[in-house]
Design a protein around this motif. Structure first.
Motif, mmCIF file in Angstrom:
data_model
loop_
_atom_site.group_PDB
_atom_site.id
_atom_site.type_symbol
_atom_site.label_atom_id
_atom_site.label_comp_id
_atom_site.label_asym_id
_atom_site.label_seq_id
_atom_site.Cartn_x
_atom_site.Cartn_y
_atom_site.Cartn_z
ATOM 1 N N LEU A 373 0.829 -1.208 0.000
ATOM 2 C CA LEU A 373 0.000 0.000 0.000
ATOM 3 C C LEU A 373 0.861 1.255 0.000
ATOM 4 C CD1 LEU A 373 -2.770 -1.054 2.568
ATOM 5 C CD2 LEU A 373 -2.862 -1.126 0.071
ATOM 6 N N GLY A 374 1.953 1.226 0.783
ATOM 7 C CA GLY A 374 2.827 2.389 0.826
ATOM 8 C C GLY A 374 3.497 2.662 -0.504
ATOM 9 N N SER A 375 4.040 1.634 -1.139
ATOM 10 C CA SER A 375 4.733 1.834 -2.409
ATOM 11 C C SER A 375 3.756 2.186 -3.535
ATOM 12 C CB SER A 375 5.539 0.588 -2.778
ATOM 13 O OG SER A 375 4.698 -0.531 -2.997
ATOM 14 N N VAL A 376 2.572 1.542 -3.518
ATOM 15 C CA VAL A 376 1.576 1.855 -4.553
ATOM 16 C C VAL A 376 1.079 3.291 -4.403
ATOM 17 C CG1 VAL A 376 -0.771 1.334 -5.324
ATOM 18 C CG2 VAL A 376 0.849 -0.518 -4.955
ATOM 19 N N ALA A 377 0.898 3.741 -3.162
ATOM 20 C CA ALA A 377 0.436 5.116 -2.942
ATOM 21 C C ALA A 377 1.442 6.113 -3.505
ATOM 22 C CB ALA A 377 0.216 5.358 -1.452
ATOM 23 N N VAL A 378 2.728 5.874 -3.269
ATOM 24 C CA VAL A 378 3.750 6.770 -3.809
ATOM 25 C C VAL A 378 3.745 6.724 -5.331
ATOM 26 C CG1 VAL A 378 6.240 7.135 -3.994
ATOM 27 C CG2 VAL A 378 5.216 6.714 -1.767
ATOM 28 N N SER A 379 3.593 5.524 -5.903
ATOM 29 C CA SER A 379 3.584 5.383 -7.364
ATOM 30 C C SER A 379 2.352 6.040 -7.979
ATOM 31 C CB SER A 379 3.620 3.901 -7.742
ATOM 32 O OG SER A 379 4.748 3.254 -7.193
ATOM 33 N N LEU A 389 5.669 11.245 -1.256
ATOM 34 C CA LEU A 389 6.501 10.480 -0.334
ATOM 35 C C LEU A 389 6.341 10.995 1.093
ATOM 36 C CD1 LEU A 389 8.801 8.480 0.328
ATOM 37 C CD2 LEU A 389 10.419 10.262 -0.364
ATOM 38 N N ALA A 390 6.367 12.300 1.266
ATOM 39 C CA ALA A 390 6.241 12.891 2.604
ATOM 40 C C ALA A 390 4.883 12.593 3.222
ATOM 41 C CB ALA A 390 6.468 14.402 2.526
ATOM 42 N N VAL A 391 3.836 12.657 2.417
ATOM 43 C CA VAL A 391 2.486 12.420 2.937
ATOM 44 C C VAL A 391 2.320 10.962 3.368
ATOM 45 C CG1 VAL A 391 0.034 12.363 2.332
ATOM 46 C CG2 VAL A 391 1.449 14.292 1.615
ATOM 47 N N VAL A 392 2.755 10.027 2.533
ATOM 48 C CA VAL A 392 2.580 8.605 2.847
ATOM 49 C C VAL A 392 3.371 8.223 4.099
ATOM 50 C CG1 VAL A 392 2.976 6.260 2.026
ATOM 51 C CG2 VAL A 392 2.085 7.978 0.457
#
Length: 412
Positions: A373-379, A389-392
């Protein structure tokens, strides 16, 4: 090792204790650390090459960042298979099969002609790599319990941290000398070397201790494990932290190299600063866990991660401090891994010694599922700036701390 083993694992037969105690302790530590290191080395080694890969494969940044997400999908779901297999058939044979899959997947990545092919082979690579990670944790639980298990996990993670410490640096040099495809050739070699080393240590789960129920029954058992609030509390605390860590892994190559124009060879040096922090925190955790207990140290780590997440949200979203304003809170955030990861895994394993493989798999799946979820959100929200990146990472840090509400108060 035999003294510690006999004191902490009385349920094992005496001949099993003696068999496990014979190999040199450093050899066992080295092999288990190598197995745990496949989660990080599989990605960290090619991080400096991601912008070059995007240009060579004619893909955008989001598509290449999805190679991290694809790896996490395979890594997360694959653990749910290897855990029950390890409880039923022992630890070494499933790990050996997984390492062969890792070698095949790494070779496929090196031969990929598009980002879609790369994502597919990264999933195969991950399914194989996760066997060593999930079952090495179960092997620690075979040998130790309670705070001692958390202490040994910290020791393993400290040694294993050499892989991500050197990974981006080595990857940057291989990229400069031989190109990005050679990086995956190096992973093939590392997989084969670890497979050979695996058979220099004994099986830690004796035949009489293995589960006899079917694989399908073991898979259904995950539903029962999910009903334990204490287990989920430990898993969620580590899971939110993993979301932040993998947002960091997926987002920093483009934030540092493209936005702040850091040379790819120097990216590895910046990345190494966070790994040094992880190593120091793990050393501290191993020394302090007997005095303060792992749950209290987990709480302290979660507070630190939440604080760094909030600071990063402010500096990264506003641009205040430039590269230093982004990098320093990120490096301190990932350093809290030393107090969070080992203690969250050790706490979850503590109540289920007879199902160490399955519990390790479930916790690992939840951790890396959150990493997805973290990597997909950044992508997904990539916009050429460090703001996503800062928000996630900020949200992940606060979620890590909030998950502690699921745990009962720590005992003194």
């Amino acid at each position: 090792m035999s003294k510690d083993f006999a004191q902490t694992a009385p349920a094992f037969p005496a001949d099993a204790v003696a068999a496990i105690a014979r190999p040199p302790r450093l050899r066992v530590l080295a092999v288990l650390s190598a197995l745990m290191g496949f989660a990080s080395i599989s990605t960290d080694l090619y991080l400096p090459a991601m912008p070059t890969m995007a240009a060579d494969l004619q893909a955008d940044a989001g598509s290449i960042e999805l190679t991290v997400s694809g790896f996490l999908i395979g890594f997360s779901l694959g653990q749910l298979l290897w855990g029950p297999l390890g409880d039923r058939y022992g630890r070494r044979i499933p790990v050996a099969v997984g390492l062969l899959l890792f070698v095949i997947g790494s070779g496929g990545c090196g031969l990929s002609a598009s980002s879609g092919q790369m994502i597919f082979w990264r999933v195969v690579q991950a399914v194989g790599a996760c066997s060593g990670v999930v079952l090495s944790r179960a092997m620690v639980r075979d040998l130790y319990e309670g705070s001692r298990a958390a202490q040994m996990l910290s020791a393993l993670i400290t040694v294993m941290a050499v892989a991500p410490l050197l990974g981006p640096i080595v990857g940057g040099q291989v990229l400069a000398i031989a190109g990005w495809r050679a990086i995956f050739g190096l992973l093939v070699v590392l997989g084969l070397a670890t497979l050979a080393a695996l058979f220099t240590i004994p099986e830690t789960l004796p035949i009489e201790m293995r589960r006899k129920d079917s694989l399908l029954s073991s898979l259904r058992g995950y539903g029962r494990l999910l009903m334990h609030r204490r287990l989920i509390g430990f898993a969620a605390t580590g899971g939110f932290f993993f979301a932040g860590v993998y947002a960091y892994i997926a987002g920093t190559p483009f934030a540092f190299i493209e936005y702040y124009h850091v040379p790819p060879q120097l990216y590895g040096v910046l990345f190494a600063l966070g790994i040094i922090g992880i190593m120091l925190a793990n050393v501290a955790n191993a020394r302090l866990v007997d005095r303060f207990r792992s749950q209290r140290l987990l709480q302290f780590g979660a507070i630190g991660a939440a604080t760094c997440g909030v600071v990063l949200f402010v500096t990264g979203s506003s641009g205040w401090g430039g590269l230093a304003g982004l990098a320093i809170p990120l490096f301190v955030f990932v350093s809290w891994s030393g107090l969070i990861v080992a203690n969250s895994i050790g706490g979850a394993l503590q109540d289920f010694p007879e199902r160490a493989g399955a519990v390790s798999a479930l916790v690992g799946a939840l951790h890396y599922g959150c990493g997805i979820l973290g990597s997909v959100a950044v992508s997904t929200f990539a916009n050429g700036t460090p703001v996503p990146l800062a928000v996630v990472v900020g949200v992940a840090g606060v979620g890590c701390l909030a998950s502690l509400l699921l745990l009962p108060p720590a005992k003194r």
